[in-house]
Design a protein around this motif. Structure first.
Motif, PDB file in Angstrom:
ATOM      1  N   GLU A 142      26.291  20.971  39.401  1.00 51.89           N
ATOM      2  CA  GLU A 142      25.478  20.909  40.614  1.00 51.89           C
ATOM      3  C   GLU A 142      25.197  22.296  41.201  1.00 51.89           C
ATOM      4  OE1 GLU A 142      24.978  17.562  42.392  1.00 51.89           O
ATOM      5  OE2 GLU A 142      25.314  16.944  40.323  1.00 51.89           O
ATOM      6  N   GLY A 143      25.765  23.319  40.600  1.00 52.59           N
ATOM      7  CA  GLY A 143      25.543  24.674  41.122  1.00 52.59           C
ATOM      8  C   GLY A 143      26.347  24.976  42.382  1.00 52.59           C
ATOM      9  N   ILE A 144      27.455  24.282  42.573  1.00 53.95           N
ATOM     10  CA  ILE A 144      28.295  24.530  43.759  1.00 53.95           C
ATOM     11  C   ILE A 144      29.328  25.609  43.438  1.00 53.95           C
ATOM     12  CG2 ILE A 144      29.963  23.501  45.379  1.00 53.95           C
ATOM     13  CD1 ILE A 144      28.625  20.762  44.649  1.00 53.95           C
ATOM     14  N   GLY A 145      29.501  26.551  44.371  1.00 53.76           N
ATOM     15  CA  GLY A 145      30.553  27.563  44.223  1.00 53.76           C
ATOM     16  C   GLY A 145      30.189  28.741  43.337  1.00 53.76           C
ATOM     17  N   ILE A 146      28.965  28.793  42.851  1.00 53.57           N
ATOM     18  CA  ILE A 146      28.602  29.842  41.884  1.00 53.57           C
ATOM     19  C   ILE A 146      28.570  31.229  42.533  1.00 53.57           C
ATOM     20  CG2 ILE A 146      26.923  30.573  40.131  1.00 53.57           C
ATOM     21  CD1 ILE A 146      28.302  27.868  39.549  1.00 53.57           C
ATOM     22  N   SER A 147      28.007  31.313  43.748  1.00 54.65           N
ATOM     23  CA  SER A 147      27.963  32.659  44.352  1.00 54.65           C
ATOM     24  C   SER A 147      29.360  33.115  44.754  1.00 54.65           C
ATOM     25  CB  SER A 147      26.999  32.719  45.542  1.00 54.65           C
ATOM     26  OG  SER A 147      27.026  31.519  46.252  1.00 54.65           O
ATOM     27  N   GLU A 148      30.207  32.166  45.117  1.00 59.08           N
ATOM     28  CA  GLU A 148      31.599  32.518  45.418  1.00 59.08           C
ATOM     29  C   GLU A 148      32.288  33.085  44.177  1.00 59.08           C
ATOM     30  OE1 GLU A 148      33.090  28.958  47.375  1.00 59.08           O
ATOM     31  OE2 GLU A 148      34.957  30.108  47.701  1.00 59.08           O
ATOM     32  N   ILE A 149      31.983  32.487  43.039  1.00 55.58           N
ATOM     33  CA  ILE A 149      32.581  32.970  41.791  1.00 55.58           C
ATOM     34  C   ILE A 149      32.121  34.395  41.502  1.00 55.58           C
ATOM     35  CG2 ILE A 149      32.629  32.651  39.272  1.00 55.58           C
ATOM     36  CD1 ILE A 149      32.537  29.617  39.763  1.00 55.58           C
ATOM     37  N   LEU A 150      30.809  34.635  41.664  1.00 58.50           N
ATOM     38  CA  LEU A 150      30.274  35.978  41.390  1.00 58.50           C
ATOM     39  C   LEU A 150      30.918  37.017  42.325  1.00 58.50           C
ATOM     40  CD1 LEU A 150      26.546  34.969  40.823  1.00 58.50           C
ATOM     41  CD2 LEU A 150      28.059  36.040  39.128  1.00 58.50           C
ATOM     42  N   GLU A 151      31.056  36.665  43.608  1.00 63.44           N
ATOM     43  CA  GLU A 151      31.679  37.598  44.554  1.00 63.44           C
ATOM     44  C   GLU A 151      33.152  37.849  44.208  1.00 63.44           C
ATOM     45  OE1 GLU A 151      30.583  39.544  47.248  1.00 63.44           O
ATOM     46  OE2 GLU A 151      28.705  39.108  46.191  1.00 63.44           O
ATOM     47  N   SER A 152      33.833  36.804  43.775  1.00 65.05           N
ATOM     48  CA  SER A 152      35.249  36.980  43.407  1.00 65.05           C
ATOM     49  C   SER A 152      35.391  37.906  42.210  1.00 65.05           C
ATOM     50  CB  SER A 152      35.889  35.640  43.042  1.00 65.05           C
ATOM     51  OG  SER A 152      35.846  34.779  44.127  1.00 65.05           O
ATOM     52  N   ILE A 153      34.465  37.784  41.266  1.00 62.56           N
ATOM     53  CA  ILE A 153      34.534  38.673  40.101  1.00 62.56           C
ATOM     54  C   ILE A 153      34.417  40.121  40.572  1.00 62.56           C
ATOM     55  CG2 ILE A 153      33.358  39.372  37.974  1.00 62.56           C
ATOM     56  CD1 ILE A 153      32.498  36.389  37.667  1.00 62.56           C
ATOM     57  N   VAL A 154      33.454  40.365  41.474  1.00 62.56           N
ATOM     58  CA  VAL A 154      33.243  41.726  41.973  1.00 62.56           C
ATOM     59  C   VAL A 154      34.476  42.227  42.726  1.00 62.56           C
ATOM     60  CG1 VAL A 154      31.963  43.056  43.697  1.00 62.56           C
ATOM     61  CG2 VAL A 154      30.735  41.610  42.053  1.00 62.56           C
ATOM     62  N   HIS A 155      35.076  41.363  43.562  1.00 56.70           N
ATOM     63  CA  HIS A 155      36.163  41.829  44.426  1.00 56.70           C
ATOM     64  C   HIS A 155      37.540  41.782  43.787  1.00 56.70           C
ATOM     65  CE1 HIS A 155      33.626  42.592  47.786  1.00 56.70           C
ATOM     66  NE2 HIS A 155      33.064  41.393  47.664  1.00 56.70           N
ATOM     67  N   LEU A 156      37.765  40.829  42.901  1.00 53.98           N
ATOM     68  CA  LEU A 156      39.128  40.658  42.383  1.00 53.98           C
ATOM     69  C   LEU A 156      39.352  41.289  41.010  1.00 53.98           C
ATOM     70  CD1 LEU A 156      39.789  36.959  43.494  1.00 53.98           C
ATOM     71  CD2 LEU A 156      40.440  39.082  44.650  1.00 53.98           C
ATOM     72  N   VAL A 157      38.325  41.263  40.161  1.00 52.51           N
ATOM     73  CA  VAL A 157      38.514  41.850  38.827  1.00 52.51           C
ATOM     74  C   VAL A 157      38.431  43.371  38.956  1.00 52.51           C
ATOM     75  CG1 VAL A 157      37.574  42.022  36.484  1.00 52.51           C
ATOM     76  CG2 VAL A 157      37.523  39.822  37.688  1.00 52.51           C
ATOM     77  N   PRO A 158      39.429  44.085  38.485  1.00 53.07           N
ATOM     78  CA  PRO A 158      39.377  45.552  38.620  1.00 53.07           C
ATOM     79  C   PRO A 158      38.298  46.153  37.713  1.00 53.07           C
ATOM     80  CG  PRO A 158      41.495  44.819  37.669  1.00 53.07           C
ATOM     81  CD  PRO A 158      40.646  43.604  37.842  1.00 53.07           C
ATOM     82  N   PRO A 159      37.707  47.270  38.097  1.00 55.51           N
ATOM     83  CA  PRO A 159      36.753  47.929  37.208  1.00 55.51           C
ATOM     84  C   PRO A 159      37.503  48.551  36.034  1.00 55.51           C
ATOM     85  CG  PRO A 159      37.152  49.272  39.153  1.00 55.51           C
ATOM     86  CD  PRO A 159      37.894  47.988  39.372  1.00 55.51           C
ATOM     87  N   PRO A 160      36.806  48.859  34.932  1.00 58.82           N
ATOM     88  CA  PRO A 160      37.470  49.519  33.798  1.00 58.82           C
ATOM     89  C   PRO A 160      37.955  50.897  34.220  1.00 58.82           C
ATOM     90  CG  PRO A 160      35.255  48.770  33.208  1.00 58.82           C
ATOM     91  CD  PRO A 160      35.372  48.612  34.683  1.00 58.82           C
ATOM     92  N   ARG A 161      38.952  51.409  33.520  1.00 58.95           N
ATOM     93  CA  ARG A 161      39.389  52.781  33.781  1.00 58.95           C
ATOM     94  C   ARG A 161      38.286  53.732  33.329  1.00 58.95           C
ATOM     95  NH1 ARG A 161      43.691  55.303  31.418  1.00 58.95           N
ATOM     96  NH2 ARG A 161      43.204  54.184  29.488  1.00 58.95           N
ATOM     97  N   ASP A 162      38.114  54.824  34.051  1.00 67.46           N
ATOM     98  CA  ASP A 162      37.071  55.780  33.686  1.00 67.46           C
ATOM     99  C   ASP A 162      37.633  56.778  32.674  1.00 67.46           C
ATOM    100  OD1 ASP A 162      35.037  57.513  33.419  1.00 67.46           O
ATOM    101  OD2 ASP A 162      34.770  57.913  35.554  1.00 67.46           O
TER     102      ASP A 162
END
Ligand code: GTP
Length: 598
Positions: free
Chosen positions: A167-187
């Motif tokens: 139904e497309g519920i919670g998708i933007s929340e998932i995208l925001e969580s990826i941005v905020h919770l998943v750490p970026p790669p080491r540089d």
């Protein structure tokens, strides 16, 4: 985008909990794939692959996403194969990520595959984001399932996302969580190049297409690369990203995910898990964790028609271009003639290969029952490994036989615990552990001989739990057991592909059941056919297939004989799957009889 705005993640889920649907939804929401393309392209691809019996694979997709903070991010979704047979591939895909979405069906709960994949993700220190999917279903119980995840996995679910991929519920929340919770790669752009291969496939025009994650350094089109495990060198013809169609780029940096082609001839030359470095400025050490995926299950493949041996060899060669884990070598059997002994990662892998050989190469094959690798200690102090029961050294030379054991973890509703324990016990299982989870669900752990699991254990588990239980297994090592070789004699001659290795205490029972089954499966001939099961020279069970009676023959061949003959010839052109052993025609099912004794 800078490395700090890259996120690499994968989705882990039990089969049917909605991984593909969620992936599609993420691609759509980020505008990576338009709604129209979604239907036309992705569904079509899927059907084709379904039709061909191959696991559906997205491999990887790069999405551009503008966060609620107004910044632009690159989100790389790296797919993992769903089945236990490919757990090594799962592990390598996860090694290319910093985070994972844990998708659990809110109307079902945690299953064995969820658990196995979560453990792999934890081993790689990934940030895990729990997502309860299918909350649109009336039977969804997100709170119960949250409790389960916390209980079993020990993962805090207070901020778990409630979603419906459908139904497309919670998708933007998932995208925001990826941005905020998943750490970026080491540089680590300044370091020597190291890129991890997490998948590859064979393309008949460009050769092998390799999917990789750049862990350190930079990779450019035209670079001369070295594969650190295979020690082979190639020049990059094409470099690109997957969005999710292949789009060429000139260079990729640490943290990025992409593909390359470099006139590599077979996937075995660029194996999953290997490290790509630069031939001119190689890294000192490869990335950790590379092992070659080793076959665990073996069987013989024989053409029913001896003339098709070369065709079979060619077909195997072609398949192997695309399947680094497939092993084969020529085998000669006194009963079957020339064929191949093939090694597979597991039963599913074996079924996929058989299916493809028959469908794509139009071969008529007999496959013999699967065997595991036994370790035989000899009296002279040496050790041999055998993957073919008929090669078991003589008892006078043997000191002991060891067989591989696996730990099997099952998750089941409480009411099926009894039947599943019975099943495990009947397969020589050693009980290890039982835990009650929430609301009547239980985990059950046994140690079992792999040989007992590769027969019909999975099917039996499913049928005894009415489809509700799930399982996972992994190898735990070799153990000594009083094992013997059980020979089957047809018409007085031992038929090597029917030989099996069984526990001494079960030999009589298996022998008896096997000859009874063969009596059912082998058609009557014009003569009487004795069937025997024997250990060495001692016959433990015997039966016989009576000859066709005269009047039956008369009826069968009565009337227009030439028409009947034509009919028979016509049938023979279809897949006959019969092998003439001496004067007896033995059908395919007979070679698998040992799997169907219950
Ligand atoms: P495999 O690819 O087979 O491992 O399965 P998967 O985990 O990718 O699941 P998939 O996305 O194919 O979904 C399995 C089934 O669940 C499909 O019939 C989907 O339509 C359905 N499904 C997925 N998400 C939802 C959801 O949020 N709600 C409902 N009601 N059904 C869903």
């Amino acid at each position: 985008v800078p490395v700090s705005n890259i996120r690499n993640f994968s989705i882990i889920a039990h089969i049917d909990h909605g991984k593909s649907t969620l992936a599609d939804r993420l691609l759509q929401t980020t505008g990576t794939v338009s709604n129209r393309e979604m239907k036309e392209q992705f569904l079509d691809n899927m059907e084709l692959e379904r039709e061909r019996g191959i696991t559906i694979k997205l491999q990887a997709a790069r999405m551009n996403y503008r966060g609620e903070d107004g910044q632009d991010y690159v989100l790389n979704l790296i797919d993992t194969p769903g089945h236990v047979d490919f757990s090594y591939e799962v592990s390598r895909s996860l090694a290319a990520c910093e985070g994972a979405l844990l998708v659990v069906d809110a109307s079902q709960g945690v299953e064995a595959q969820t658990l196995a994949n979560v453990y792999l993700a934890l081993e790689h220190n990934l940030e895990i984001i729990p997502v309860l999917n299918k909350i649109d279903l009336p039977g969804a119980e997100p709170d119960r399932v949250k409790g389960e995840i916390e209980e079993i996995i020990g993962l805090d679910c207070s901020s778990a996302i409630l979603a419906s991929a459908k139904e497309g519920i919670g998708i933007s929340e998932i995208l925001e969580s990826i941005v905020h919770l998943v750490p970026p790669p080491r540089d680590t752009v300044q370091e020597p190049l190291r890129a991890l291969i997490f998948d590859s496939y064979y393309d008949s025009y460009r050769g092998v297409i390799v999917y990789f994650r750049v862990m350190d350094g930079t990779l450019k089109k035209g670079d001369r690369i070295r594969l650190m495990a295979s020690r082979k060198e190639y020049q990059i013809d094409e470099l690109g990203v997957l969005s999710p169609n292949q789009i060429q780029v000139d260079e990729l940096h640490a943290g990025e995910v992409g593909y390359l082609s470099a006139a590599i001839k077979a996937v075995a030359d660029a194996r999953v898990g290997d490290t790509i470095t630069l031939a001119t400025a190689p890294a000192k050490e490869p990335l950790p964790g590379y092992t070659e995926a080793k076959p665990m299950v073996f069987c013989g493949l024989f053409p029913t028609d001896a003339d098709e041996f070369e065709d079979l060899r060619e077909a195997l060669e072609k398949l192997r271009l695309n399947d680094a884990a497939l092993q084969y070598e020529p085998e000669t059997s006194s009963a079957m003639g020339f064929g191949f002994r093939c090694g597979f990662l597991g039963l599913l892998h074996m079924e996929i290969v058989q299916e493809r050989l028959e469908r794509e190469y139009d071969l008529d094959l007999i496959t013999t029952a699967p065997s595991v690798i036994y370790k035989v200690r000899l009296l002279d102090g040496s050790e041999v490994y055998i993957d073919n029961p008929s090669h078991l050294p003589d008892p006078q030379k043997r000191e002991a036989i060891e067989e591989p054991y696996v730990q099997v973890d099952m998750i089941t509703p409480e009411e099926f615990v009894g039947p599943l324990m019975e099943l495990s016990q009947s397969r020589r299982g050693v009980f290890k552990d039982m835990k009650y989870l929430t609301q009547g669900r239980t985990t059950l752990t046994y140690e079992l001989p792999l040989a007992e699991v590769v027969t019909d254990f999975f099917d039996q588990m499913k049928s005894r739990s009415r489809g509700y239980a799930s399982m996972e297994y992994h190898l735990i090592g070799y153990r000594e057991n009083p094992l013997v070789k059980l020979d089957i004699l047809i018409n007085g001659d031992p038929v090597d592909p029917l030989a099996t290795i069984v526990h001494r205490d079960k030999a009589y029972y298996v022998g008896k059941a096997l000859v009874e089954k063969l009596k059912e499966l082998i058609p009557r001939h014009q003569f009487k056919i004795p069937l025997q099961a024997a250990i060495g020279s001692r016959v433990v069970a015997s039966e016989h297939i009576p000859a066709l009676r005269k009047d039956v023959l008369a009826k069968c061949y009565g009337g227009d004989i030439s028409r009947k003959k034509k009919l028979l010839q016509k049938q023979a052109k279809g897949k006959k799957r019969l092998k003439a052993i001496g004067t007896v025609d033995v059908p395919q099912e007979a070679f698998m009889a040992v799997l169907k004794l219950q």
